[in-house]
Write a protein that holds these residues in place. Sequence first.
Motif, mmCIF file in Angstrom:
data_model
loop_
_atom_site.group_PDB
_atom_site.id
_atom_site.type_symbol
_atom_site.label_atom_id
_atom_site.label_comp_id
_atom_site.label_asym_id
_atom_site.label_seq_id
_atom_site.Cartn_x
_atom_site.Cartn_y
_atom_site.Cartn_z
ATOM 1 N N LEU A 1 2.117 25.255 90.189
ATOM 2 C CA LEU A 1 1.646 23.913 89.827
ATOM 3 C C LEU A 1 0.285 23.604 90.477
ATOM 4 O O LEU A 1 -0.624 23.090 89.812
ATOM 5 N N LEU A 2 0.125 23.911 91.763
ATOM 6 C CA LEU A 2 -1.141 23.552 92.420
ATOM 7 C C LEU A 2 -2.331 24.334 91.839
ATOM 8 O O LEU A 2 -3.361 23.719 91.549
ATOM 9 N N PRO A 3 -2.241 25.664 91.633
ATOM 10 C CA PRO A 3 -3.371 26.339 90.989
ATOM 11 C C PRO A 3 -3.681 25.780 89.593
ATOM 12 O O PRO A 3 -4.845 25.699 89.204
ATOM 13 N N ALA A 4 -2.634 25.369 88.865
ATOM 14 C CA ALA A 4 -2.874 24.778 87.539
ATOM 15 C C ALA A 4 -3.612 23.453 87.666
ATOM 16 O O ALA A 4 -4.487 23.130 86.853
ATOM 17 N N LEU A 5 -3.279 22.683 88.716
ATOM 18 C CA LEU A 5 -3.983 21.411 88.952
ATOM 19 C C LEU A 5 -5.427 21.675 89.398
ATOM 20 O O LEU A 5 -6.354 20.976 88.960
ATOM 21 N N PHE A 6 -5.623 22.680 90.283
ATOM 22 C CA PHE A 6 -6.993 23.033 90.685
ATOM 23 C C PHE A 6 -7.837 23.351 89.453
ATOM 24 O O PHE A 6 -9.000 22.974 89.356
ATOM 25 N N ALA A 7 -7.234 24.103 88.537
ATOM 26 C CA ALA A 7 -7.968 24.578 87.356
ATOM 27 C C ALA A 7 -8.025 23.532 86.253
ATOM 28 O O ALA A 7 -8.631 23.776 85.207
ATOM 29 N N ARG A 8 -7.403 22.368 86.486
ATOM 30 C CA ARG A 8 -7.368 21.292 85.482
ATOM 31 C C ARG A 8 -6.870 21.807 84.136
ATOM 32 O O ARG A 8 -7.452 21.522 83.091
ATOM 33 N N ARG A 9 -5.778 22.583 84.182
ATOM 34 C CA ARG A 9 -5.192 23.027 82.917
ATOM 35 C C ARG A 9 -4.815 21.796 82.105
ATOM 36 O O ARG A 9 -4.330 20.797 82.660
ATOM 37 N N PRO A 10 -5.011 21.866 80.775
ATOM 38 C CA PRO A 10 -4.797 20.656 79.955
ATOM 39 C C PRO A 10 -3.431 20.003 80.162
ATOM 40 O O PRO A 10 -3.333 18.773 80.224
ATOM 41 N N TRP A 11 -2.378 20.807 80.311
ATOM 42 C CA TRP A 11 -1.046 20.193 80.453
ATOM 43 C C TRP A 11 -0.899 19.424 81.756
ATOM 44 O O TRP A 11 -0.004 18.586 81.896
ATOM 45 N N THR A 12 -1.765 19.664 82.724
ATOM 46 C CA THR A 12 -1.642 18.938 83.991
ATOM 47 C C THR A 12 -2.257 17.538 83.929
ATOM 48 O O THR A 12 -2.113 16.756 84.860
ATOM 49 N N GLU A 13 -2.935 17.215 82.821
ATOM 50 C CA GLU A 13 -3.506 15.865 82.683
ATOM 51 C C GLU A 13 -2.426 14.802 82.721
ATOM 52 O O GLU A 13 -2.682 13.647 83.064
ATOM 53 N N ARG A 14 -1.180 15.186 82.375
ATOM 54 C CA ARG A 14 -0.078 14.215 82.344
ATOM 55 C C ARG A 14 0.563 14.030 83.713
ATOM 56 O O ARG A 14 1.579 13.356 83.828
ATOM 57 N N ILE A 15 0.012 14.648 84.751
ATOM 58 C CA ILE A 15 0.657 14.598 86.073
ATOM 59 C C ILE A 15 -0.091 13.646 86.998
ATOM 60 O O ILE A 15 -1.289 13.820 87.233
ATOM 61 N N GLY A 16 0.616 12.619 87.485
ATOM 62 C CA GLY A 16 0.002 11.686 88.433
ATOM 63 C C GLY A 16 0.791 11.546 89.724
ATOM 64 O O GLY A 16 0.260 11.115 90.735
ATOM 65 N N THR A 17 2.077 11.909 89.676
ATOM 66 C CA THR A 17 2.929 11.808 90.866
ATOM 67 C C THR A 17 3.729 13.090 91.028
ATOM 68 O O THR A 17 4.357 13.558 90.074
ATOM 69 N N LEU A 18 3.680 13.646 92.233
ATOM 70 C CA LEU A 18 4.511 14.810 92.533
ATOM 71 C C LEU A 18 5.790 14.325 93.199
ATOM 72 O O LEU A 18 5.746 13.621 94.212
ATOM 73 N N VAL A 19 6.920 14.686 92.604
ATOM 74 C CA VAL A 19 8.223 14.333 93.159
ATOM 75 C C VAL A 19 8.754 15.587 93.859
ATOM 76 O O VAL A 19 9.233 16.522 93.219
ATOM 77 N N ASP A 20 8.632 15.589 95.184
ATOM 78 C CA ASP A 20 9.019 16.762 95.973
ATOM 79 C C ASP A 20 10.549 16.826 96.042
ATOM 80 O O ASP A 20 11.180 15.946 96.626
ATOM 81 N N VAL A 21 11.112 17.874 95.461
ATOM 82 C CA VAL A 21 12.581 17.959 95.376
ATOM 83 C C VAL A 21 13.171 18.867 96.462
ATOM 84 O O VAL A 21 14.345 19.221 96.414
ATOM 85 N N LYS A 22 12.355 19.200 97.468
ATOM 86 C CA LYS A 22 12.834 20.160 98.470
ATOM 87 C C LYS A 22 13.784 19.552 99.504
ATOM 88 O O LYS A 22 14.410 20.285 100.259
ATOM 89 N N ALA A 23 13.885 18.213 99.560
ATOM 90 C CA ALA A 23 14.761 17.602 100.568
ATOM 91 C C ALA A 23 16.156 17.291 100.026
ATOM 92 O O ALA A 23 16.984 16.745 100.741
ATOM 93 N N LEU A 24 16.433 17.628 98.768
ATOM 94 C CA LEU A 24 17.739 17.301 98.185
ATOM 95 C C LEU A 24 18.769 18.345 98.594
ATOM 96 O O LEU A 24 18.583 19.535 98.358
#
Lengths: 158, 286
Positions: free
Chosen positions: B48-71
């Motif tokens: 996910l982070l490399p895709a955000l760095f590269a501004r892949r088109p599908w990442t335009e819909r991402i504004g909040t990261l919901v970290d699921v590692k504490a569940l």
Amino acid sequence: MTATALPVRVTVNGRRHESTVEAATTLVDFLRGDLGLTGTKVGCDGGECGACTVLLDGVPVPSCLVLAVETDGRAVTTIEHPDDPRLGALAGAFVAAAGLQCGFCTPGMIMAAHPLPADADDATIRAALAGNLCRCTGYVKIVAAVRRAGRRSVGGRR
Amino acid sequence: MVLCAATMGVPATSDLPQLAYVRPRTVDEARAALAAPRARAYAGGTDLLPALFARRPWTERIGTLVDVKALAATRGIDDRGARLRIGAVVTAAELAASAVVRRAAPVLAEAALATASPAVRHRGTVGGNVVTPHPAGDVVTALLALDAAVELADDDGTHELPLAALLAALHADTWPRTRLLLAVQVARRPRSAFAKLGTRRGFGRALVAAAVALDGARPTVALGGLHGRPFVAAAVGAALAADAPLAPALGAECRPPVHDELPSVAYRLRAAAVVIARARARADRA
């Protein structure tokens, strides 16, 4: 609650830091930009080169692929740690074995090698360093440096 | 190149868009957070982070990261006899090091160890490997050979789905945003092995990867790296069971690879037969 600026309390190289970070700040940018710890390098921004490797709770991670906010309550070790004996042994061995040229990959190499046991064989050392690229030379002297650091620390304990 | 900027002392090179971050403690909190506009589940971040760095088109819909590692429901490896339950945020490193996985499903430990590099393996998760639409997911390839099912939490509660059905739904982009992947369950297959042909040991994308799991004498073969997503190659498994040549089944089941920068189809299908035979031989000996 959702926020773009978040508190982070993290121990870096034995020192506690409390600050506020943007959620979109990676750990490597926090280390280099906020804390001035520029020993950690950014090579590829994708986890492929290993240059940004640091220890998070003792485990090597690519700091370009960790958010600074995720380190809240945790411990980070970078190449700058002033009194980590294993780091000192590795750094000295890289110099003594000529395990570097330009040095850009060296902090990542050393952090990736850090968790290895002192008596690690070459295959184990190579497996631990498989994610770290050196673009200057080859890997023979780098592997020799890690081996040498192990011998020195084994000898030092006896 | 980024390398130049870094050596010139420019502090920030990992350029992410503006993001919010939230770390829920329960499945209900996580699903509520995922219901918000532009929310996206975040685990290891290695894709996910490399895709955000590269501004892949599908990442335009991402504004909040919901970290699921504490569940709690997404963590840990649980031996349940005939099956193992593996939490979605278990990392590749944890899988590779797990005594239970190495004993009961060695194909999965081997696939985890063949993934990316040691540092990346401490971040990348089982769940991430499942939901990332990569053709060469080593862990997914192993999961398919182990007859895996996924555990999901959505509006109808918690339920199970065969992994293959989930992959098809992901491909069709019919994944409800508040559906959360909690865990995968795999069959106990002590006689199983993974083999891969890659471009680089430390980070090589599989040109072809094979996971072979023996249930009694019956082999299940899953292949990765060839096209679309990893898949169960039933005809190849049948040919393997019959000690028949693999080439006809491979030709029938493997559509041409889509990545044209990779070696030719003919080469990779020949290599596939070799890689499958290697995995089979090791599974037999296990």
